[in-house]
Scaffold this motif. Structure first.
Motif, short mmCIF file in Angstrom:
data_model
loop_
_atom_site.label_atom_id
_atom_site.label_comp_id
_atom_site.label_asym_id
_atom_site.label_seq_id
_atom_site.Cartn_x
_atom_site.Cartn_y
_atom_site.Cartn_z
N VAL A 160 -3.47 1.13 35.83
CA VAL A 160 -2.51 0.71 34.79
C VAL A 160 -1.13 1.30 35.08
N GLN A 161 -1.09 2.54 35.51
CA GLN A 161 0.20 3.15 35.86
C GLN A 161 0.89 2.39 36.98
N ALA A 162 0.12 1.99 37.99
CA ALA A 162 0.72 1.26 39.11
C ALA A 162 1.24 -0.10 38.66
N ARG A 163 0.48 -0.78 37.81
CA ARG A 163 0.93 -2.08 37.32
C ARG A 163 2.21 -1.93 36.49
N LEU A 164 2.30 -0.86 35.72
CA LEU A 164 3.52 -0.63 34.94
C LEU A 164 4.73 -0.41 35.86
N SER A 165 4.53 0.37 36.91
CA SER A 165 5.64 0.63 37.84
C SER A 165 6.09 -0.66 38.52
N ALA A 166 5.13 -1.50 38.93
CA ALA A 166 5.49 -2.75 39.58
C ALA A 166 6.21 -3.69 38.62
N LEU A 167 5.75 -3.75 37.36
CA LEU A 167 6.41 -4.62 36.38
C LEU A 167 7.80 -4.12 36.02
N GLU A 168 7.96 -2.83 35.97
CA GLU A 168 9.31 -2.29 35.69
C GLU A 168 10.28 -2.64 36.82
#
Length: 317
Positions: A160-168
């Motif tokens: 989830v952290q990685a997906r948040l970073s990519a979306l940001e």
């Protein structure tokens, strides 16, 4: 211009997917090679005052806030009984308040008059106070059993952290493209993609907050039952025999008490039944008896052979 924006957007989506896949693939790397996923469960039978956790480490509070530590959710379920329901319930509520916990749900059943009350509590306990809370629960009443579980969600948390970073990162690039848009149509298309990215960002942020809360606050389910006598907790053969003897006598006394109470409750029915039986017997006695018909006269059976003249038996002198 529109084709260029579409190509750039496709490139951003591909970069986001690669970032997410890269984070998932890192599960086989050094971080997961050094520490195995801890997912355990245990069941313990214990007497009052001796409840302790076999899963939660003493430094669980620091691990919950450490970004590099394993993300583990600890849960427990207890079943207990007490002969003094009110005192035990007050002790449980005091333990909740003393350990900084809070009640997520509670329910009470039964009545004080019938001495059959039960209570269900779902308590959220700070992971740092988890062990102290279990000890306080053990002091409050007789704990029949306790089961604990630990669920490692580290991989899901990192994903989830990685997906948040990519979306940001994708949001920042779309904002830059919006500043360079030359037509209204291009701007509207970029804003539509920005809206979709923002929605995903909020969804993953909520997931991350929920995981943080589950890791920081353990869930403890407590079932409390009011009893006349505590369930035997003997371990040795002699203790079990003594507990069985005492329990059998208590059960016999309880049966007699219940029988007397039942008869007292049913005294109007018993009184009516006795009166009905008495009246029926009186009526039965007053009924006239039926005369038996006389028996028909018996005729001598016919002789088997006819008696000829002269064959009569002669009298003896």
């Amino acid at each position: 211009m529109k084709k260029r924006i579409v190509r750039i957007t496709a490139a951003l989506c591909a970069a986001a997917l690669l970032a997410g896949c890269g984070s998932i693939g890192s599960k086989d790397g050094g971080y997961y090679a050094t520490e195995a996923a801890a997912q355990e469960s245990g069941i313990y039978d214990s007497a009052a005052g001796s409840v302790d956790s076999g899963l939660v480490p003493e430094n669980a509070a620091e691990a919950a806030t450490d970004e590099t530590a394993q993300k583990i959710i600890y849960n427990a379920s207890l079943s207990m009984e007490s002969t003094d329901f009110d005192t035990t319930r007050e002790a449980l509520l005091a333990a909740v308040e003393a350990n900084g916990a809070w009640l997520e749900s509670t329910s009470l059943y039964g009545t004080e008059k019938d001495h059959d009350r039960t209570a269900d509590y779902t308590v959220r306990v700070p992971v740092g106070s988890y062990r102290a809370f279990l000890a306080a629960v053990g002091d409050a009443g007789s704990v029949l059993n306790i089961s604990e579980s630990a669920e490692n969600i580290t991989s899901s948390y990192i994903d989830v952290q990685a997906r948040l970073s990519a979306l940001e990162a994708q949001r920042d690039r779309l904002n830059a493209l919006a500043d360079q848009a030359e037509t209204t149509a291009d701007l509207l298309e970029i804003e539509s993609q920005l809206s979709d990215v923002q929605y995903q960002l909020e969804s993953y942020t909520c997931q991350l907050r929920s995981m943080d809360q589950q890791v920081s606050y353990s869930t403890v389910d407590i079932y409390l039952r009011e009893v006349a006598t505590l369930t035997p907790t003997g371990v040795t053969f002699g203790e079990r025999i003594a507990d069985a003897f005492g329990g059998g006598w208590d059960a016999f006394v309880g049966f007699l008490q219940g029988l007397v109470i039942t008869l007292v409750y049913l005294w109007p029915v018993l009184l009516i039944a006795v009166a009905v039986v008495f009246i029926l017997r009186k009526v039965w006695k007053k009924r006239p008896k039926k005369e038996k018909p006389p028996k028909p006269a018996q005729t001598p059976p016919p002789a088997e052979y006819p008696v000829k003249p002269g064959d009569e038996p002669k009298p003896k002198y």
